[in-house]
Design a protein around this motif. Structure first.
Motif, PDB file in Angstrom:
ATOM      1  N   ILE A   7       0.871  -1.183   0.000  1.00  0.00           N
ATOM      2  CA  ILE A   7       0.000   0.000   0.000  1.00  0.00           C
ATOM      3  C   ILE A   7       0.906   1.230   0.000  1.00  0.00           C
ATOM      4  O   ILE A   7       1.648   1.463   0.952  1.00  0.00           O
ATOM      5  CB  ILE A   7      -0.927   0.056   1.232  1.00  0.00           C
ATOM      6  CG1 ILE A   7      -1.597  -1.299   1.476  1.00  0.00           C
ATOM      7  CG2 ILE A   7      -1.991   1.142   1.039  1.00  0.00           C
ATOM      8  CD1 ILE A   7      -2.513  -1.308   2.690  1.00  0.00           C
ATOM      9  N   GLY A   8       0.843   2.003  -1.062  1.00  0.00           N
ATOM     10  CA  GLY A   8       1.672   3.206  -1.164  1.00  0.00           C
ATOM     11  C   GLY A   8       2.671   3.075  -2.296  1.00  0.00           C
ATOM     12  O   GLY A   8       3.451   2.119  -2.339  1.00  0.00           O
ATOM     13  N   SER A  32      -2.153   2.708  -4.776  1.00  0.00           N
ATOM     14  CA  SER A  32      -2.041   4.103  -4.341  1.00  0.00           C
ATOM     15  C   SER A  32      -3.313   4.858  -4.652  1.00  0.00           C
ATOM     16  O   SER A  32      -3.967   4.594  -5.663  1.00  0.00           O
ATOM     17  CB  SER A  32      -0.872   4.802  -5.036  1.00  0.00           C
ATOM     18  OG  SER A  32      -0.939   6.188  -4.759  1.00  0.00           O
ATOM     19  N   PHE A  76      -8.216   3.746  -2.739  1.00  0.00           N
ATOM     20  CA  PHE A  76      -7.913   4.078  -1.353  1.00  0.00           C
ATOM     21  C   PHE A  76      -8.288   2.910  -0.456  1.00  0.00           C
ATOM     22  O   PHE A  76      -9.441   2.467  -0.433  1.00  0.00           O
ATOM     23  CB  PHE A  76      -8.672   5.337  -0.941  1.00  0.00           C
ATOM     24  CG  PHE A  76      -8.306   5.818   0.434  1.00  0.00           C
ATOM     25  CD1 PHE A  76      -7.153   6.551   0.648  1.00  0.00           C
ATOM     26  CD2 PHE A  76      -9.107   5.494   1.532  1.00  0.00           C
ATOM     27  CE1 PHE A  76      -6.803   6.977   1.926  1.00  0.00           C
ATOM     28  CE2 PHE A  76      -8.760   5.921   2.815  1.00  0.00           C
ATOM     29  CZ  PHE A  76      -7.605   6.663   3.009  1.00  0.00           C
ATOM     30  N   ALA A 103       3.180   1.135   3.296  1.00  0.00           N
ATOM     31  CA  ALA A 103       4.164   2.178   2.952  1.00  0.00           C
ATOM     32  C   ALA A 103       3.396   3.441   2.585  1.00  0.00           C
ATOM     33  O   ALA A 103       3.547   3.982   1.497  1.00  0.00           O
ATOM     34  CB  ALA A 103       5.052   1.719   1.807  1.00  0.00           C
ATOM     35  N   THR A 104       2.551   3.880   3.515  1.00  0.00           N
ATOM     36  CA  THR A 104       1.589   4.929   3.170  1.00  0.00           C
ATOM     37  C   THR A 104       2.095   6.338   3.444  1.00  0.00           C
ATOM     38  O   THR A 104       1.352   7.306   3.285  1.00  0.00           O
ATOM     39  CB  THR A 104       0.268   4.714   3.921  1.00  0.00           C
ATOM     40  OG1 THR A 104       0.565   4.555   5.308  1.00  0.00           O
ATOM     41  CG2 THR A 104      -0.451   3.486   3.409  1.00  0.00           C
ATOM     42  N   SER A 106       3.326   9.960   4.831  1.00  0.00           N
ATOM     43  CA  SER A 106       2.903  10.939   5.831  1.00  0.00           C
ATOM     44  C   SER A 106       1.740  11.764   5.331  1.00  0.00           C
ATOM     45  O   SER A 106       1.336  11.669   4.173  1.00  0.00           O
ATOM     46  CB  SER A 106       4.050  11.909   6.138  1.00  0.00           C
ATOM     47  OG  SER A 106       5.223  11.226   6.450  1.00  0.00           O
ATOM     48  N   MET A 124       1.575  20.838   2.007  1.00  0.00           N
ATOM     49  CA  MET A 124       2.351  20.709   0.779  1.00  0.00           C
ATOM     50  C   MET A 124       2.984  19.335   0.804  1.00  0.00           C
ATOM     51  O   MET A 124       4.163  19.185   1.087  1.00  0.00           O
ATOM     52  CB  MET A 124       3.405  21.823   0.738  1.00  0.00           C
ATOM     53  CG  MET A 124       4.181  21.890  -0.559  1.00  0.00           C
ATOM     54  SD  MET A 124       3.069  22.166  -1.919  1.00  0.00           S
ATOM     55  CE  MET A 124       3.741  21.012  -3.077  1.00  0.00           C
ATOM     56  N   HIS A 126       0.994  16.132  -0.883  1.00  0.00           N
ATOM     57  CA  HIS A 126       0.521  15.277  -1.967  1.00  0.00           C
ATOM     58  C   HIS A 126       0.427  16.038  -3.278  1.00  0.00           C
ATOM     59  O   HIS A 126       0.445  17.257  -3.309  1.00  0.00           O
ATOM     60  CB  HIS A 126      -0.839  14.678  -1.596  1.00  0.00           C
ATOM     61  CG  HIS A 126      -0.746  13.675  -0.495  1.00  0.00           C
ATOM     62  ND1 HIS A 126      -1.145  13.952   0.793  1.00  0.00           N
ATOM     63  CD2 HIS A 126      -0.264  12.413  -0.472  1.00  0.00           C
ATOM     64  CE1 HIS A 126      -0.935  12.885   1.558  1.00  0.00           C
ATOM     65  NE2 HIS A 126      -0.390  11.940   0.818  1.00  0.00           N
ATOM     66  N   ILE A 276       7.086   0.219   6.244  1.00  0.00           N
ATOM     67  CA  ILE A 276       8.348   0.869   5.875  1.00  0.00           C
ATOM     68  C   ILE A 276       8.109   2.337   5.526  1.00  0.00           C
ATOM     69  O   ILE A 276       6.975   2.759   5.298  1.00  0.00           O
ATOM     70  CB  ILE A 276       9.001   0.175   4.649  1.00  0.00           C
ATOM     71  CG1 ILE A 276       8.017   0.118   3.486  1.00  0.00           C
ATOM     72  CG2 ILE A 276       9.498  -1.206   5.001  1.00  0.00           C
ATOM     73  CD1 ILE A 276       8.619  -0.422   2.198  1.00  0.00           C
ATOM     74  N   GLY A 277       9.186   3.088   5.513  1.00  0.00           N
ATOM     75  CA  GLY A 277       9.111   4.487   5.082  1.00  0.00           C
ATOM     76  C   GLY A 277       8.599   5.412   6.175  1.00  0.00           C
ATOM     77  O   GLY A 277       8.708   5.115   7.366  1.00  0.00           O
ATOM     78  N   VAL A 295      12.240  10.809   5.966  1.00  0.00           N
ATOM     79  CA  VAL A 295      13.135  11.255   4.895  1.00  0.00           C
ATOM     80  C   VAL A 295      13.208  10.211   3.792  1.00  0.00           C
ATOM     81  O   VAL A 295      12.983   9.024   4.001  1.00  0.00           O
ATOM     82  CB  VAL A 295      14.574  11.595   5.368  1.00  0.00           C
ATOM     83  CG1 VAL A 295      14.609  12.898   6.112  1.00  0.00           C
ATOM     84  CG2 VAL A 295      15.145  10.480   6.184  1.00  0.00           C
ATOM     85  N   TYR A 297      15.705   8.976   2.071  1.00  0.00           N
ATOM     86  CA  TYR A 297      16.747   7.942   2.079  1.00  0.00           C
ATOM     87  C   TYR A 297      16.383   6.755   2.959  1.00  0.00           C
ATOM     88  O   TYR A 297      16.654   5.607   2.612  1.00  0.00           O
ATOM     89  CB  TYR A 297      18.070   8.530   2.553  1.00  0.00           C
ATOM     90  CG  TYR A 297      18.363   9.868   1.948  1.00  0.00           C
ATOM     91  CD1 TYR A 297      18.645   9.945   0.592  1.00  0.00           C
ATOM     92  CD2 TYR A 297      18.327  11.027   2.691  1.00  0.00           C
ATOM     93  CE1 TYR A 297      18.893  11.167   0.007  1.00  0.00           C
ATOM     94  CE2 TYR A 297      18.581  12.253   2.118  1.00  0.00           C
ATOM     95  CZ  TYR A 297      18.860  12.320   0.765  1.00  0.00           C
ATOM     96  OH  TYR A 297      19.101  13.520   0.192  1.00  0.00           O
ATOM     97  N   ASN A 324      21.973  13.636   5.235  1.00  0.00           N
ATOM     98  CA  ASN A 324      20.765  14.262   4.716  1.00  0.00           C
ATOM     99  C   ASN A 324      21.190  15.458   3.879  1.00  0.00           C
ATOM    100  O   ASN A 324      22.370  15.854   3.873  1.00  0.00           O
ATOM    101  CB  ASN A 324      19.860  14.713   5.874  1.00  0.00           C
ATOM    102  CG  ASN A 324      18.420  14.922   5.419  1.00  0.00           C
ATOM    103  OD1 ASN A 324      18.082  14.701   4.251  1.00  0.00           O
ATOM    104  ND2 ASN A 324      17.582  15.359   6.333  1.00  0.00           N
TER     105      ASN A 324
END
Ligand SMILES: Cc1cc2nc3c(=O)[nH]c(=O)nc-3n(C[C@H](O)[C@H](O)[C@H](O)COP(=O)(O)OP(=O)(O)OC[C@H]3O[C@@H](n4cnc5c(N)ncnc54)[C@H](O)[C@@H]3O)c2cc1C
Ligand code: SF4
Ligand code: SF4
Lengths: 432, 528
Positions: A7-8, A32, A76, A103-104, A106, A124, A126, A276-277, A295, A297, A324
């Protein structure tokens, strides 16, 4: 055949899919609600500024997914039934999985400000935010002023975006200096000046109290908490940080806190479900890292690791030294290792700034052992690999200063500052 | 939604980015200059030609300078690609297409109908636009202008003044400034002034732009050209020896040390125009994999064509009798085949790994050339090769490659296909240099570990259509034969990920030990 559902379609989900495909021929589906194809979120600003068209932010050609046998689903996900291993979509459809990767990412923070859901008020994050911005702030006749709330990396990008279309910007920053929860004082002050030199109305130590509406439900002004001042505007950008986008997970039996809780193998409390993410929260913090790291990375690294685990090679997520980068208008910023806003106990900072006020570095080191802890560099590019090696070798600060030229990554023929930095360092050390 | 967004963004007008007042005035001045040239074109009799010419060219120059000043000097130093994809001229809008059509028509007239520009043939004096340039030509070389002189003058002005614009745009970037200064210098001196002065010194010498190297300079070994040089004693001989040295010695050495950029981005006139006047169009090059495939077939076909054509040309004017001249047809063809074979074997033996999948294509190319040369040798007569007249082959090359490809499409289509169409798809010199760069060069673009955020600025602004991001996001260095080393990918990258470097040849392609931030070596894990 085992069906892996992700997911994502952000960097973390897509990296996982690519690496699972590299190591196996499992069935892969990416879901997504945002876009048909993976795009680089970090490049949204350049689309509004006209540096790139939206399609340029897509790192893979559209037929890549079909060629690699990765199915894409737009929709969705509303609930996850971990018993039946089934996802239910808002549209009413459902999809069965054998293994699930969440992996949705923020979503933008909204702190309950009055008026935060008015028209012309958005975060700011999507692609839809970009479209809203294009609608409400296409130029400076339709948008006479924009107010940005929240002085972080996304806030300053939004300021640069609006300024590129000559839209006047008021930038409300809660802190007494830009991003000074992360940046040491000298750097943060330099960035303050740089922001102002781009004609941004930077308001430090200012909080938003409320957003006022006109008769059509559109934002017309903001009120500042501290002074009660009213600032007329047509657009309000909410950029006071992000939180994991996991509301839909809460109704399932998957354990969450701020994010989806995972162990070092990126596994949740439910077997065959991984996260993840940006949306993953580490149960046990790793070194100085925060439990949720939003982030690019780290999303990419987690994607690689979870793919290993899913393909039968269970390995822990073990990020190397922190690094970073960002860009503040014209000033590039990179960091390797740790530099804290205030030096940690038994640590000190060495700070060098160029007289043109667009370049500086700060090195954090241990005052007892002289060990090099990390470097922030502004306006000078440095080599990741070199600092990674020095951090592995636990080099001391004198070594780093003496060998700084090996780490330089600026384009050829650029003026070099290593000698100047060295002299400043020697002078400062003598004065202590 | 997606569609709506794209639509509103591609329209030039509703956006905030209109021209400022000063920019409009500058544009007007520049267009006035062009307008005067157009008047001359229609043979309107202008008094005092020298002054009018000076005024017209002056207007163009002043227009560009004022425009650039207003566009860049009011802004802070840094990458300013704002609104590139909103402006009609730079995003294949109406203005882009219109400019493309005007440029293309100009090239067609220039190459095929110079009399329309006013060229007087057989001693008749020039009229129109070309006549307007007579005073300048007389001043420099003491002869009346030709269509090539007009073209050369406009070309040089474009490089000089758009070069100025480019330098302002990149005034934070010394690499960009230096290389632009360099192409401006080579264009003005080597391509424009020196050949004119040489003519003044010795009017029998063929036009020779010292920096234009075979096979870009495809006519240097033509019979008239070689005879022209040889009939001019030591100077002529020296020039032809220099021509040979450039190809076989100077070029490989410089490319080994610096990559093909030493030529394509620092010296070459085609590259010079692309980087200066063409800079506004660099983002239009196609990054599709299919474009890359087409590129490799096309450019190498042109290379094969130019090698065979040149050999055939020289072959056709050599004799059979070694007593008359030591270099006979037989010896020459033997030398060419021998040289190509040694080159081919050396690459296959020592550089097989670097070539990877391209070994097959290299072999095909080699055997096609050798095959063609042998056919030529055994079917050729004194004035026929491939059963057609040698000179016909040469004119076909001149027409299709020299004129249509490099001029009409290469430059005329700047606003449609990007500014390096010729350099990417057609230039045989670029093919040779690219081959050297890929196999025997210290040059590479280093990727800075794991710092890439896949934003796509580098790929978008790569004029050669290289998908730089696809390497950078994997942490791999970029070693591509087509990279002209313009350095713009490195300049536009917002995260400081790319650096053009000359380093050791070993470890140039680093795909085995990339550093993306993880503390596990995934490659090792895979091998386990
Ligand atoms: C403007 C901006 C600039 C940034 N710049 C940088 C930078 O310079 N450097 C850096 O390191 N980081 C940067 N970041 C942060 C970085 O982009 C994120 O960390 C990263 O994109 C997170 O990737 P992800 O794959 O975890 O999630 P995302 O990219 O957020 O992808 C998640 C996807 O899942 C979809 N989704 C969510 N819920 C559902 C659901 N229920 N059903 C279906 N789909 C769903 C979302 O719509 C989204 O498309 C930036 C972020 C922004 C917004
Ligand atoms: S890869 Fe970079 S340096 Fe090479 S041609 Fe493309 S933009 Fe220029
Ligand atoms: S190399 Fe730089 S410009 Fe290219 S995608 Fe990565 S971050 Fe963007």
């Amino acid at each position: 055949m085992e069906h892996i559902v992700i997911i994502g379609n952000g960097i973390s989900g897509v990296t996982a899919a690519r690496h699972i495909r590299k190591h196996s021929s499992k069935k892969i589906t990416i879901i997504s609600a945002e876009t048909d194809y993976f795009f680089s979120r970090t490049a949204l600003m350049y689309v509004y500024m006209g540096h790139m068209a939206f399609e340029h932010t897509q790192p893979y050609e559209n037929d890549f997914w079909k060629n690699n046998n990765i199915a894409l689903v737009k929709g969705f996900v509303k609930t996850i039934d971990t018993e039946a291993k089934t996802l239910r979509f808002e549209s009413g459809d459902s999809l069965k999985y054998d293994k699930l990767i969440i992996a949705t990412g923020s979503k933008s923070n909204k702190f309950g400000w009055p008026g935060q859901d008015l028209q012309g008020v958005f975060g700011m994050y999507h692609k839809q935010d970009l479209e809203a911005l294009e609608q409400f702030a296409p130029n400076n006749t339709i948008c006479k002023r924009a107010v940005i709330v929240g002085g972080g990396l996304i806030g300053i990008e939004l300021a640069e975006m609006l300024a590129s279309r000559n839209i006047p910007v008021t930038f409300l920053v809660r802190e007494s200096s830009f991003w000074n929860g992360v940046l040491p004082n000298g750097e943060s002050q330099m960035i303050n000046r740089h922001i102002k030199s781009h004609h941004i109305d930077l308001r430090l130590s200012c909080n938003l109290k409320e957003i006022k509406s006109d008769e059509n439900g559109r934002a017309k002004s903001v009120i500042i908490e501290e002074t009660g001042e009213e600032i007329a505007c047509n657009v309000v950008g909410l950029t006071a940080g992000v939180t994991p986008n996991i509301a839909f997970v809460k109704s399932s039996s998957i354990e969450t806190n701020r994010g989806v809780l995972v162990n070092r193998f990126l596994e949740t409390n439910i077997p065959d479900v991984y996260a993840i993410g940006d949306c993953a929260e580490q149960r046990d913090p790793i070194g100085n890292r925060r439990p949720v790291e939003a982030v690019w990375y780290t999303g990419r690294m987690m994607g690689e690791i979870v793919a290993q685990t899913i393909c039968g090679n269970r390995i822990p997520y073990n990020p190397g030294h922190w690094f970073n980068s960002a860009k503040f208008f014209d000033i590039e910023y990179q960091t390797y290792g740790w530099v804290f806003a205030k030096p940690k106990e038994n640590h000190a900072h060495f700070h060098w700034k160029h007289e043109d006020d667009t370049k500086c570095i700060t090195i954090e080191y241990n005052t007892l052992t002289n060990e090099f802890i990390g470097i922030n560099t502004f306006g000078i590019r440095m080599r990741h690999e070199v600092f990674n090696t020095w951090l592995n070798e636990k080099r001391d600060v004198d070594y780093v200063i003496d060998h700084l030229s090996e780490a330089n990554f600026d384009p050829e023929f650029y003026t070099r500052f290593e000698e100047d930095i060295k002299t400043t360092y020697k002078n400062q050390m003598q004065n202590i | 939604m997606n569609h709506r967004l794209q639509e509103s963004m591609s329209l030039a007008k509703p956006d905030a980015k209109d021209l400022t007042g000063k920019q409009k005035v500058s544009l007007f001045i520049g267009i006035l200059g062009l307008f005067i040239l157009a008047l001359a074109l229609f043979n309107i009799n202008l008094p005092n030609q020298g002054l009018v010419l000076f005024f017209a060219l002056g207007c163009i120059a002043v227009g560009i300078v004022l425009f650039s000043n207003d566009a860049y000097l009011n802004k802070s130093k840094g990458i300013k690609n704002d609104a590139v994809w909103f402006k009609s001229i730079s995003s294949r809008g109406v203005l882009g297409w219109a400019t493309g059509i005007v440029l293309t028509s100009f090239y067609i007239v220039l190459y095929f109908f110079p009399q329309l520009l006013g060229l007087g043939k057989n001693g008749v004096s020039n009229t129109g636009l070309i006549a307007l340039f007579d005073p300048l030509s007389n001043l420099l070389s003491g002869r009346p202008a030709s269509q090539w002189f007009v073209y050369g003058s406009l070309y040089t002005i474009a490089i000089l003044f758009f070069g100025y614009k480019f330098i302002l745009k990149y005034r934070h970037n010394r690499y960009q400034q230096l290389r632009t200064g360099s192409v401006m210098f080579f264009q003005l001196g080597f391509a424009f002034l020196i050949p004119e002065f040489m003519y003044r010194l010795n009017s029998n010498l063929p036009y020779y732009d010292l920096k234009s190297i075979w096979p870009l300079n495809y006519y240097i070994f033509d019979e008239w050209s070689v005879k022209g040089f040889l009939s001019n004693g030591n100077l002529g001989l020296a020039l032809i020896v220099f021509g040979l040295l450039s190809i076989f010695v100077i070029t490989p050495i410089l490319t080994y040390k610096f990559g093909k950029r030493w030529y394509c981005s620092w010296v070459c006139g085609c590259g010079g125009l692309a980087e200066t006047a063409g800079d506004s169009f660099r983002q239009l090059s196609s990054k599709k994999l299919s474009a890359w495939k087409l590129e490799r077939w096309l450019i190498h076909t042109v290379l094969v064509f130019s090698v065979v054509m040149t050999t055939a040309m020289i072959y056709s004017y050599l004799g059979y009798d070694s007593n008359k001249f030591w270099l006979t047809k037989n010896l020459f063809i033997g030398l060419v085949i021998g040289f190509l074979t040694i080159l081919f074997l050396a690459v296959m033996i020592f550089k097989r790994n670097e070539l990877g999948k391209d070994v097959k294509y290299g072999a095909i190319g080699y055997f096609v050339v050798i095959g063609l040369l042998l056919i030529m040798h055994f079917t050729g007569t004194t004035n026929e090769v491939f059963f057609i007249k040698g000179s016909t082959l040469r004119s076909a090359y001149g027409l299709y490659i020299g004129s249509i490809f490099s001029g009409v499409i290469g430059t005329g289509f700047y606003p449609i296909l990007g500014n390096r169409v010729w350099c990417r798809f057609g230039c045989p010199m670029a093919a040779i240099l690219g081959f050297q760069q890929r196999l025997f060069s210290k040059f590479r673009i280093t990727t800075n570990g794991g710092q890439c955020i896949s934003c796509g600025n580098c790929s978008t602004y790569c004029e050669m259509g290289i998908d730089v991001r696809s390497y950078a996001q994997k942490g791999q260095n970029i070693v591509r034969s087509s990279c002209v080393g313009c350095g713009v990918c490195s300049a536009v990258c917002p995260r400081g990920v790319l650096k053009l470097e000359n380093g050791s040849v070993k470890g140039r392609i680093n795909s085995n030990d990339v550093l993306l931030g993880n503390n596990v070596n995934l490659i090792d894990l895979l091998k386990r």
